[in-house]
Design a protein around this motif. Structure first.
Motif, PDB file in Angstrom:
ATOM      1  N   SER A   9       0.824  -1.208   0.000  1.00 28.28           N
ATOM      2  CA  SER A   9       0.000   0.000   0.000  1.00 28.28           C
ATOM      3  C   SER A   9       0.860   1.261   0.000  1.00 28.28           C
ATOM      4  O   SER A   9       0.543   2.237  -0.692  1.00 28.28           O
ATOM      5  CB  SER A   9      -0.933   0.002   1.216  1.00 28.28           C
ATOM      6  N   LYS A  10       1.938   1.247   0.750  1.00 27.06           N
ATOM      7  CA  LYS A  10       2.864   2.395   0.757  1.00 27.06           C
ATOM      8  C   LYS A  10       3.456   2.624  -0.630  1.00 27.06           C
ATOM      9  O   LYS A  10       3.545   3.758  -1.103  1.00 27.06           O
ATOM     10  CB  LYS A  10       3.981   2.160   1.775  1.00 27.06           C
ATOM     11  N   GLN A  11       3.837   1.534  -1.300  1.00 24.33           N
ATOM     12  CA  GLN A  11       4.397   1.655  -2.644  1.00 24.33           C
ATOM     13  C   GLN A  11       3.372   2.203  -3.628  1.00 24.33           C
ATOM     14  O   GLN A  11       3.689   3.048  -4.475  1.00 24.33           O
ATOM     15  CB  GLN A  11       4.909   0.289  -3.104  1.00 24.33           C
ATOM     16  N   VAL A  12       2.126   1.707  -3.526  1.00 20.67           N
ATOM     17  CA  VAL A  12       1.054   2.179  -4.408  1.00 20.67           C
ATOM     18  C   VAL A  12       0.805   3.673  -4.192  1.00 20.67           C
ATOM     19  O   VAL A  12       0.709   4.452  -5.150  1.00 20.67           O
ATOM     20  CB  VAL A  12      -0.234   1.365  -4.169  1.00 20.67           C
ATOM     21  N   LEU A  13       0.695   4.085  -2.942  1.00 20.97           N
ATOM     22  CA  LEU A  13       0.418   5.496  -2.637  1.00 20.97           C
ATOM     23  C   LEU A  13       1.554   6.399  -3.093  1.00 20.97           C
ATOM     24  O   LEU A  13       1.321   7.527  -3.545  1.00 20.97           O
ATOM     25  CB  LEU A  13       0.174   5.664  -1.135  1.00 20.97           C
ATOM     26  N   GLU A  21       3.879  13.902   2.297  1.00 21.12           N
ATOM     27  CA  GLU A  21       3.666  14.203   3.709  1.00 21.12           C
ATOM     28  C   GLU A  21       2.753  15.420   3.864  1.00 21.12           C
ATOM     29  O   GLU A  21       2.884  16.396   3.130  1.00 21.12           O
ATOM     30  CB  GLU A  21       5.019  14.465   4.386  1.00 21.12           C
ATOM     31  N   LYS A  22       1.808  15.310   4.784  1.00 26.40           N
ATOM     32  CA  LYS A  22       0.859  16.370   5.141  1.00 26.40           C
ATOM     33  C   LYS A  22      -0.257  16.561   4.128  1.00 26.40           C
ATOM     34  O   LYS A  22      -1.148  17.397   4.327  1.00 26.40           O
ATOM     35  CB  LYS A  22       1.576  17.698   5.418  1.00 26.40           C
ATOM     36  N   GLU A  23      -0.238  15.824   3.002  1.00 28.38           N
ATOM     37  CA  GLU A  23      -1.395  15.860   2.106  1.00 28.38           C
ATOM     38  C   GLU A  23      -2.550  15.112   2.765  1.00 28.38           C
ATOM     39  O   GLU A  23      -2.356  14.265   3.643  1.00 28.38           O
ATOM     40  CB  GLU A  23      -1.065  15.217   0.757  1.00 28.38           C
ATOM     41  N   SER A  24      -3.771  15.408   2.313  1.00 31.19           N
ATOM     42  CA  SER A  24      -4.944  14.706   2.830  1.00 31.19           C
ATOM     43  C   SER A  24      -5.241  13.497   1.957  1.00 31.19           C
ATOM     44  O   SER A  24      -5.352  13.599   0.737  1.00 31.19           O
ATOM     45  CB  SER A  24      -6.154  15.635   2.881  1.00 31.19           C
ATOM     46  N   LEU A  25      -5.346  12.326   2.608  1.00 31.34           N
ATOM     47  CA  LEU A  25      -5.668  11.070   1.938  1.00 31.34           C
ATOM     48  C   LEU A  25      -7.006  10.574   2.463  1.00 31.34           C
ATOM     49  O   LEU A  25      -7.181  10.417   3.671  1.00 31.34           O
ATOM     50  CB  LEU A  25      -4.597  10.016   2.218  1.00 31.34           C
ATOM     51  N   LEU A  26      -7.943  10.338   1.561  1.00 30.11           N
ATOM     52  CA  LEU A  26      -9.230   9.761   1.924  1.00 30.11           C
ATOM     53  C   LEU A  26      -9.334   8.361   1.323  1.00 30.11           C
ATOM     54  O   LEU A  26      -9.212   8.193   0.115  1.00 30.11           O
ATOM     55  CB  LEU A  26     -10.387  10.621   1.406  1.00 30.11           C
ATOM     56  N   GLY A  48       3.016   9.917   6.549  1.00 30.74           N
ATOM     57  CA  GLY A  48       2.904  11.277   7.077  1.00 30.74           C
ATOM     58  C   GLY A  48       1.744  12.071   6.524  1.00 30.74           C
ATOM     59  O   GLY A  48       1.685  13.295   6.706  1.00 30.74           O
ATOM     60  N   ALA A  49       0.804  11.394   5.856  1.00 31.42           N
ATOM     61  CA  ALA A  49      -0.359  12.097   5.308  1.00 31.42           C
ATOM     62  C   ALA A  49      -1.444  12.236   6.381  1.00 31.42           C
ATOM     63  O   ALA A  49      -1.454  11.517   7.389  1.00 31.42           O
ATOM     64  CB  ALA A  49      -0.916  11.344   4.112  1.00 31.42           C
ATOM     65  N   GLU A  50      -2.371  13.167   6.154  1.00 41.19           N
ATOM     66  CA  GLU A  50      -3.569  13.292   6.988  1.00 41.19           C
ATOM     67  C   GLU A  50      -4.560  12.267   6.476  1.00 41.19           C
ATOM     68  O   GLU A  50      -5.344  12.529   5.572  1.00 41.19           O
ATOM     69  CB  GLU A  50      -4.136  14.703   6.878  1.00 41.19           C
ATOM     70  N   SER A  51      -4.504  11.065   7.050  1.00 45.36           N
ATOM     71  CA  SER A  51      -5.278   9.939   6.532  1.00 45.36           C
ATOM     72  C   SER A  51      -6.663   9.883   7.150  1.00 45.36           C
ATOM     73  O   SER A  51      -6.820  10.062   8.365  1.00 45.36           O
ATOM     74  CB  SER A  51      -4.552   8.620   6.795  1.00 45.36           C
ATOM     75  N   ASP A  78      -6.847  15.658  -1.178  1.00 45.53           N
ATOM     76  CA  ASP A  78      -5.778  15.708  -2.186  1.00 45.53           C
ATOM     77  C   ASP A  78      -5.701  14.393  -2.959  1.00 45.53           C
ATOM     78  O   ASP A  78      -5.533  14.385  -4.183  1.00 45.53           O
ATOM     79  CB  ASP A  78      -4.427  15.976  -1.509  1.00 45.53           C
ATOM     80  N   VAL A  79      -5.784  13.283  -2.223  1.00 43.64           N
ATOM     81  CA  VAL A  79      -5.697  11.949  -2.822  1.00 43.64           C
ATOM     82  C   VAL A  79      -6.871  11.120  -2.310  1.00 43.64           C
ATOM     83  O   VAL A  79      -7.168  11.134  -1.112  1.00 43.64           O
ATOM     84  CB  VAL A  79      -4.366  11.258  -2.473  1.00 43.64           C
TER      85      VAL A  79
END
Length: 315
Positions: A9-13, A21-26, A48-51, A78-79
């Motif tokens: 999942s980290k690789q995909v993201l 880092e600090k982007e918003s992930l939904l 480090g994203a806002e998950s 963001d994502v």
């Protein structure tokens, strides 16, 4: 939780969506796919994203809209990763999120096996190059003819734009499936005529054990013959769900026919047709349903020039 799922999942993201880092992930999910979605949510946190994780009731069919609260949250992120049983790809929610600048990946029906093997492991730089070439070919074309086992289907794609689902969505407003690897287009409504043999799989039904023969007139299914016929027509309904809405070509050489159309329609050597909504990618059909059917090793002609010979690209 399987640590390998979190690592993938980290690789995909990172590689496919460029999450920073600090982007918003939904992460949007339902009760069926919640466990896999939690791996993506955890991976976002580690990066480090806002998950955020939103769990909704499972949709009844692909193309059905999510709740309004989910749609709004998608547009404010963001994502966005939609890991659900039924597809949110061809929804207004996905379209609005993209218009708002979100980078969106949809993963309808994905399984743990698909996360760890198959199409997700492709060389996406190679997939991207091939997919863009095929999408350009579709954009430049006017008429498509599909031939398989003595059956032929014709339809117009004139002045429609081919779309490359490359698996790499790094710029604001880019979106597509993951795993990916397909170029697709919205045929001109009402132009499809002839017959097509679906022998791979069908979204919502799975891998086919016997082929399904569809007859189309003026863009609409008028007859279906085969074991899956009754179930397909029930899913599509009696209205615009029976209209041809999409034609696509698979470009991922690592993808497999698994019975999950998310991966099946990406298999190099296949094409797929879909019925129902296409208003989210250049068409005019808004049917509240979108169902893909995969065809193995067809012959395809664009403007009478053969572009696929038994599924292999020849131009």
């Amino acid at each position: 939780m399987n640590p390998q799922l979190v690592e993938v999942s980290k690789q995909v993201l990172t590689n496919c969506l460029g999450l920073r880092e600090k982007e918003s992930l939904l992460v949007v999910t339902d009760d069926v796919k919640k466990e896999l979605a939690e791996a993506l949510y955890q991976a976002g946190q580690l990066l480090g994203a806002e998950s955020m994780l939103m769990v909704m009731k499972e949709r009844e069919k692909s193309g059905q809209e999510p709740p309004i609260a989910v749609s709004r949250a998608m547009a404010d992120s963001d994502v966005v990763v939609c890991i659900t049983q039924h597809s949110l790809t061809h929804t207004q929610a996905r379209k609005h999120a993209v218009a708002s600048g979100a980078r969106v990946a949809t993963m309808p029906g994905i399984t743990e096996d698909m996360f760890l093997e198959g199409a997700i492991s492709a060389d996406y730089a190679k997939v991207k190059e091939m997919t863009k070439q095929v999408a350009d070919m579709l954009t430049q074309g006017k008429q498509v003819r599909i031939e398989k086992d003595g059956y032929m289907l014709f339809f117009s794609i004139e002045e429609r734009k081919g779309i490359a689902s490359t698996g790499v969505y790094l710029q604001p407003g880019e979106s597509g499936n993951l795993p990916s690897g397909e170029a697709y287009i919205a045929p001109i409504e009402g132009t499809a005529s002839g017959q097509i043999l679906i022998d791979g799989s069908i979204a919502g039904i799975g891998k086919l054990h016997a082929p399904l023969l569809l007859t189309l007139e003026q863009g609409r299914i008028v007859h279906a013959e085969g074991d899956a016929a009754e179930k397909l027509l029930a899913i599509l309904g009696d209205g615009d769900g029976r209209l041809l809405g999409e034609f696509g070509i698979g470009t991922n050489d690592k993808a497999r026919i698994t019975g999950v159309v998310l991966e099946d329609e990406k298999v190099y050597g296949t094409i797929h047709v879909a019925f129902g909504s296409n208003n989210t990618f250049g068409g005019t059909i808004a049917a509240g349903v979108h169902i893909d059917g995969v065809v193995n090793k067809p012959d395809v002609f664009i403007d009478d020039v053969q572009v696929l010979h038994k599924g292999k690209l020849v131009v």
